[in-house]
Structure formats: C-alpha cells, structure tokens
Design an enzyme around this catalytic site. Sequence first.
Site, PDB file in Angstrom:
ATOM      1  N   TYR A 166      36.975  50.079  33.747  1.00 51.20           N
ATOM      2  CA  TYR A 166      37.091  49.413  32.454  1.00 51.20           C
ATOM      3  C   TYR A 166      36.534  50.274  31.327  1.00 51.20           C
ATOM      4  O   TYR A 166      36.986  50.177  30.188  1.00 51.20           O
ATOM      5  CB  TYR A 166      36.368  48.059  32.485  1.00 51.20           C
ATOM      6  CG  TYR A 166      37.149  46.978  33.208  1.00 51.20           C
ATOM      7  CD1 TYR A 166      38.089  46.210  32.532  1.00 51.20           C
ATOM      8  CD2 TYR A 166      36.956  46.751  34.562  1.00 51.20           C
ATOM      9  CE1 TYR A 166      38.809  45.221  33.192  1.00 51.20           C
ATOM     10  CE2 TYR A 166      37.678  45.771  35.229  1.00 51.20           C
ATOM     11  CZ  TYR A 166      38.595  45.011  34.544  1.00 51.20           C
ATOM     12  OH  TYR A 166      39.322  44.039  35.196  1.00 51.20           O
ATOM     13  N   GLU A 174      36.553  39.350  39.417  1.00 52.40           N
ATOM     14  CA  GLU A 174      36.912  40.286  40.474  1.00 52.40           C
ATOM     15  C   GLU A 174      35.767  40.456  41.479  1.00 52.40           C
ATOM     16  O   GLU A 174      36.000  40.529  42.696  1.00 52.40           O
ATOM     17  CB  GLU A 174      37.317  41.632  39.862  1.00 52.40           C
ATOM     18  CG  GLU A 174      38.664  41.557  39.158  1.00 52.40           C
ATOM     19  CD  GLU A 174      38.818  42.573  38.037  1.00 52.40           C
ATOM     20  OE1 GLU A 174      38.085  43.592  38.043  1.00 52.40           O
ATOM     21  OE2 GLU A 174      39.655  42.339  37.139  1.00 52.40           O
TER      22      GLU A 174
END
Length: 404
Positions: A98, A140
């Site tokens: 990310y 996640e």
Amino acid sequence: MLSEKSAETVRATLPAVGAAIGDITALFYPKMFAAHPELLRDLFNRGNQAAGTQRQALAGSIAAFATALVEHPEQRPDAMLERIAHKHASLGVTAPQYHIVHEHLFAAIVEVLGDAVTEEVAAAWDEVYWLMANALIAIENRLYAQHGVVHGDTWRPWEVTERIQETADVVTFRLRPADGKPLPAAKPGQYVSVRVELPDGARQIRQYSLTGSFAENETTRSITVKRVLPGADGPTDPAGEVSNRLHDHVQVGDVLDISAPYGDLVLRDTDKPLLLASAGIGCTPILAMLGHLAETDHRGPVTVVHGDRSPADHALRTDHRALAEKLQNGAAHFWYEQPEGSAPVDRAGVVDLSAIELPATDLEAYLCGPLPFMREVRAQLLALGVPASAIHYEVFGPDLWLAS
C-alpha cells in the site's frame, strides 16, 4: 472518519479529481510498474492491465469511497471494502504494498492536476487514501488470520485428481491438497486464486469459483475454468493466458499453487425465497450455492434463472437443473440465445424475469455473470419492488460496477 477540514477540501475538489481520475490512474500504473516490474509480472492481471479495466475499477473505487466519506460521514462503505479486501487476500497483498501504491498514485495526481494540488488538497486526499488503505489492511489481516496463513503467504500446493471436459471451452479440475493437510474452510459462492507459471517466467494469478460439494466428508475441491480467447492483439495478448495454459497443459497428477478460499458473495442462512440468477460461466458460484441448499435440505422457495448462448455452451447444465429439481421448492428457468434440442421455445433470447413468477415479498437475489446481464436483472428486480439491499452480486474480474 474524515476530519472536518479534510472533508470540506475533499467535497470542494471531488468534481475536479473525479473528472481527472481516469488520467491519474492511466499514469499511475506505468509509473508503478516501471519502478516495480515484479508487480505486473507476478501480482497484477496483465490481461486487465492491457484492456484498461483495472484502471477503471481503481478509479471507480477511489471516487466511490471519497464520495461516501463526504456524503455519509457517519458510516463506512464496508460492502465495497469487503469485496476489495477478499480479492486482495486471494492475491496475497501485503501492507507494505500500500505504501508503494501511495507513492506512485500521488505522484500521478500531482503530475495530472499540477498547481491545483496545494498542500491542503494533498493532505486531504492523503487522509482519504490512508482511511481506505488502513481499513483494507485491517480486513485483509482478519481474513489471513481466519485461514491461519502468514500475511500474504496464501499459497498451498494442490494436485489435480480429475479433469472433466464440460463443454468445448469449459473444463472442471478436481483437486486435493498435495501437502496432505485438511481442506481449508470454504463457503458456497467463494473462489480461490490459481497461480500459474507462464513460458516467460511470469507467475500470473486468476480467480475461479469453487464448484462441487461442500460437505464435511469431502476430500477434494473443484474449480471450473472457461477458456478465454486472446484479445485484439492475437496470441501475444495477455487476455486468457492463464485459462489457456490450464486448458492446454494441466493434466491429472499436475500440481497447482492455490490460495485459501475468499469472496464476500456467500449464501446467507435464511428461509426467505431465493433467486439465483446467472449467465455464462457465472453459473459456477450459483452451482455451489445450489449444491449446499440441496445438501442441507433447504425448504424455502428457490427460483433458478440462467442465460447462455446455447444449451451446448451451458457449462454444468445437467447439474444445474438436477440440483434445482432436487430442492423441495425449486424451479429452474434457462434462456438460450440459440435454442436447440429440448430448449423450450418460450425461453429463447435473453433472461426476462417478467416471464416467470417470483415471490412478491422477502426475496433475496444472488447474481453472477457479465456486467450488462447483472445490471439488467437488477433493474428488473428493483422495478418489481425488491430492495437494493436484498440484491447481491459477484463480478468476475475488476469490479466495474462502481466505475459506471
């Protein structure tokens, strides 16, 4: 959620960012892949990149998330986040990635919008990004923990025990864990990722719905794969490179890298009337749901609807009808654009819900198939008075619903 100051800035700049988001994502991906070619080789779907659909999906999700933050600050768009997080977990996405996305996405924003990206604007959109990213990372992490896997290390070796040619372009692979460990928990409607090494050394990943039985005594799982033809650039087009590899080279005894099961389109435990609507290879998660309903002796009304090019193209057609008829209160309706054989004349053409009788209240609908099909069925259901919250869907590939 968003700080009050950032919310004002995002609200004011959302039209400009939304109008430019397509240009931003078109610039972002080449920048990121130039710096990290391994992401395109081993993580991102090269076919979707070539077609531009991944860019559309990313643009749609960012715009939808930002819009939700400013229009409904009291709630988080969890449905959208869950769908994305399940896909990311099936790919083995990790938190550090990310940061890579953030670096190159914001470089693209600055390059496209130029002087309009003031310090205040950059801070506000940075807050939007990390609200979305951190929410996804948390979901996640939870999904990884549920399957007992190290973050991002979702792969296990599975051996092909049977190969069944369903139609000319659809094959079912029956699989068992090659490491001898128990089957991972799975829910009807979920999918797994399959990682395949291609001739150029890339390890490309695709998702396929689990089919077959989910009974506790099962020792195998099944996936059903439709061959995807190469795109406009012919044999060198990355579209279909994984499905063609599976069709042409994978045989009984071969071992595949497969993820734990993921996916948020799962059958809810309910006695409400159900509509299970599919088209094309979208029948695969529906078959898993039907099998579960049959195995658990479901008593409520279940209406099964499917559209396809022809009976010969309808993968798992015999199972599709047999499972519907096995239910105490089940009915199957198949439409074919090219009817032949025993296909009834009144089911020629595309799916039309007005031709069948549906329960007037409490209907729960599950849709899977090409996006135009699902939009049309959804529109028909809404016109019948079915609330949007009772209509659930699964998109194969990038979720372009939000990009429309």
